[in-house]
Design an enzyme around this catalytic site. Structure first.
Site, PDB file in Angstrom:
ATOM      1  N   GLU A 115       0.830  -1.209   0.000  1.00 12.17           N
ATOM      2  CA  GLU A 115       0.000   0.000   0.000  1.00 12.17           C
ATOM      3  C   GLU A 115       0.868   1.265   0.000  1.00 12.17           C
ATOM      4  O   GLU A 115       0.563   2.245  -0.666  1.00 12.17           O
ATOM      5  CB  GLU A 115      -0.936  -0.030   1.213  1.00 12.17           C
ATOM      6  CG  GLU A 115      -1.899  -1.202   1.118  1.00 12.17           C
ATOM      7  CD  GLU A 115      -2.894  -1.212   2.255  1.00 12.17           C
ATOM      8  OE1 GLU A 115      -2.521  -1.679   3.333  1.00 12.17           O
ATOM      9  OE2 GLU A 115      -4.015  -0.737   2.058  1.00 12.17           O
ATOM     10  N   GLU A 135      -4.426  -9.286   4.060  1.00 11.76           N
ATOM     11  CA  GLU A 135      -5.498  -8.781   4.932  1.00 11.76           C
ATOM     12  C   GLU A 135      -6.778  -9.624   4.917  1.00 11.76           C
ATOM     13  O   GLU A 135      -7.263 -10.010   5.997  1.00 11.76           O
ATOM     14  CB  GLU A 135      -5.818  -7.313   4.608  1.00 11.76           C
ATOM     15  CG  GLU A 135      -4.812  -6.321   5.164  1.00 11.76           C
ATOM     16  CD  GLU A 135      -3.673  -6.026   4.202  1.00 11.76           C
ATOM     17  OE1 GLU A 135      -3.454  -6.837   3.269  1.00 11.76           O
ATOM     18  OE2 GLU A 135      -3.002  -5.004   4.380  1.00 11.76           O
TER      19      GLU A 135
HETATM   20  N1  COA Z   1       4.631  -7.786  12.173  1.00  9.01           N
HETATM   21  C1  COA Z   1       5.477  -7.992  13.208  1.00  9.01           C
HETATM   22  N2  COA Z   1       6.555  -8.771  13.119  1.00  9.01           N
HETATM   23  C2  COA Z   1       6.802  -9.378  11.956  1.00  9.01           C
HETATM   24  C3  COA Z   1       5.978  -9.206  10.837  1.00  9.01           C
HETATM   25  C4  COA Z   1       4.828  -8.366  10.981  1.00  9.01           C
HETATM   26  N3  COA Z   1       3.992  -8.136   9.960  1.00  9.01           N
HETATM   27  N4  COA Z   1       6.461  -9.938   9.808  1.00  9.01           N
HETATM   28  C5  COA Z   1       7.565 -10.523  10.279  1.00  9.01           C
HETATM   29  N5  COA Z   1       7.783 -10.195  11.570  1.00  9.01           N
HETATM   30  C6  COA Z   1       8.872 -10.629  12.444  1.00  9.01           C
HETATM   31  C7  COA Z   1       8.697 -12.080  12.855  1.00  9.01           C
HETATM   32  O1  COA Z   1       7.819 -12.184  13.966  1.00  9.01           O
HETATM   33  C8  COA Z   1      10.118 -12.458  13.194  1.00  9.01           C
HETATM   34  O2  COA Z   1      10.426 -11.949  14.465  1.00  9.01           O
HETATM   35  P1  COA Z   1      11.304 -12.829  15.499  1.00  9.01           P
HETATM   36  O3  COA Z   1      12.646 -13.031  14.812  1.00  9.01           O
HETATM   37  O4  COA Z   1      11.391 -11.974  16.719  1.00  9.01           O
HETATM   38  O5  COA Z   1      10.584 -14.115  15.699  1.00  9.01           O
HETATM   39  C9  COA Z   1      10.939 -11.669  12.170  1.00  9.01           C
HETATM   40  O6  COA Z   1      10.093 -10.626  11.718  1.00  9.01           O
HETATM   41  C10 COA Z   1      11.348 -12.501  10.993  1.00  9.01           C
HETATM   42  O7  COA Z   1      10.181 -13.094  10.433  1.00  9.01           O
HETATM   43  P2  COA Z   1      10.079 -14.659  10.129  1.00  9.01           P
HETATM   44  O8  COA Z   1       8.624 -15.012  10.110  1.00  9.01           O
HETATM   45  O9  COA Z   1      10.959 -15.442  11.052  1.00  9.01           O
HETATM   46  O10 COA Z   1      10.694 -14.689   8.664  1.00  9.01           O
HETATM   47  P3  COA Z   1      10.332 -15.727   7.528  1.00  9.01           P
HETATM   48  O11 COA Z   1      11.302 -15.445   6.434  1.00  9.01           O
HETATM   49  O12 COA Z   1      10.280 -17.117   8.050  1.00  9.01           O
HETATM   50  O13 COA Z   1       8.862 -15.344   7.052  1.00  9.01           O
HETATM   51  C11 COA Z   1       7.112 -13.847   6.349  1.00  9.01           C
HETATM   52  C12 COA Z   1       8.629 -14.090   6.483  1.00  9.01           C
HETATM   53  C13 COA Z   1       6.943 -12.442   5.768  1.00  9.01           C
HETATM   54  C14 COA Z   1       6.508 -14.885   5.401  1.00  9.01           C
HETATM   55  C15 COA Z   1       6.431 -13.964   7.718  1.00  9.01           C
HETATM   56  O14 COA Z   1       7.190 -13.213   8.651  1.00  9.01           O
HETATM   57  C16 COA Z   1       5.027 -13.445   7.739  1.00  9.01           C
HETATM   58  O15 COA Z   1       4.124 -14.122   7.265  1.00  9.01           O
HETATM   59  N6  COA Z   1       4.826 -12.239   8.299  1.00  9.01           N
HETATM   60  C17 COA Z   1       3.496 -11.638   8.441  1.00  9.01           C
HETATM   61  C18 COA Z   1       3.034 -11.037   7.142  1.00  9.01           C
HETATM   62  C19 COA Z   1       1.675 -10.399   7.371  1.00  9.01           C
HETATM   63  O16 COA Z   1       0.690 -11.070   7.541  1.00  9.01           O
HETATM   64  N7  COA Z   1       1.682  -9.059   7.427  1.00  9.01           N
HETATM   65  C20 COA Z   1       0.500  -8.301   7.836  1.00  9.01           C
HETATM   66  C21 COA Z   1      -0.260  -7.820   6.688  1.00  9.01           C
HETATM   67  S1  COA Z   1      -1.743  -6.991   7.243  1.00  9.01           S
END
Ligand code: COA
Length: 240
Positions: A115, A135
């Protein structure tokens, strides 16, 4: 400008660099980031030395992994988090910045990340970029403009498919549907953004600012009104 905690702001030779800087949380967009972006975008708009802006993310893995889920879907409750985000219209700020804004996108570009870049003028992506709007899968809809800016950028059907299926797309598909302007090998992304910024800033500022406003504001208007808007800007430039 105050010291920032979750963004880095730098300015050099007419180019402003904003870096989202929460690499350990994949640059997730939190309330602090909202406040800092709001402040820096306002300052940039008022800064006559800034001719073009580059927005990017720090770290290897992400431009921005979306809204910070620890603030957003847990505590405070979603409704409060949403209100907090609306309270400061950082998205409106992105659109009202008069200077051209280039987004340099790498790794995860999710939720608010998409966005945010949709409010920028030009989007360059590295070949490892992945785009998604999670979302609806979380029971909400994009509320930082995505339900409006995505279909305006890529068309209704691709936007709805991405939103309704939750499917992530890679950089090449993003290029194909015109979500991004260009895809580059990762090492070339920031140099390409800088090269483009330098090219842009070599043009006369009033014309750049006028064309930006004519395009963005014209999108909300019927064609006849858009043409009248264009004529007004053209006249203004001739009288400068
Ligand atoms: N909000 C807060 N923290 C987040 C985040 C988010 N949207 N996305 C990633 N992080 C944090 C993780 O909690 C992790 O923290 P930690 O090391 O303290 O555990 C760190 O970033 C690394 O993320 P991780 O999930 O371990 O990396 P990955 O490469 O395995 O996966 C994603 C990456 C992007 C696939 C996964 O982090 C994810 O699905 N994130 C959420 C995406 C999302 O739904 N965003 C909101 C949209 S409304």
């Amino acid at each position: 400008m105050s010291d920032f905690e979750v963004i880095i702001y730098e300015k050099q030779d007419g180019i402003a660099y904003i870096t989202l800087n929460r690499p350990k949380a994949l640059n997730a967009y939190n309330i602090k980031m909202r406040d800092e972006l709001y402040e820096v975008l306002g300052a940039i708009n008022d800064d006559a030395e800034v001719e073009v802006v580059i927005l990017k993310g720090s770290g290897d893995k992400a431009f921005c992994a979306g809204a910070d889920l620890t603030e957003f879907l847990t505590a405070p409750p979603p409704v409060f988090a949403r209100q907090a985000r609306f309270a400061r219209d950082v998205w409106g700020r992105f659109l009202s910045v008069e200077q051209p804004v280039i987004a340099a996108l790498h790794g995860y570009v999710l939720g608010s990340g998409i966005e945010m870049c949709l409010c920028c003028d030009i989007r360059l992506a590295s070949d490892d970029a992945r785009f998604g709007l999670p979302e609806p899968g979380l029971g909400i809809i994009p509320a930082a403009g995505g339900s409006q800016t995505l279909p305006r950028t890529v068309g209704v059907a691709p936007a709805l498919e991405i939103l309704m299926s939750g499917r992530w797309i890679d950089a090449q598909e993003a290029l194909k549907i015109k979500l991004v302007n260009k895809v580059l090998p990762r090492p070339d992304l920031f140099p390409a953004a800088e090269k483009l910024a330098k090219k842009i800033k070599s043009f006369p500022q009033p014309a750049l600012r006028a064309v930006k406003q004519a395009v963005w504001r014209g999108l909300d208007l019927p064609l006849a009104e858009g043409l009248a808007l264009e004529a007004r800007f053209a006249r203004q430039l001739l009288t400068k």
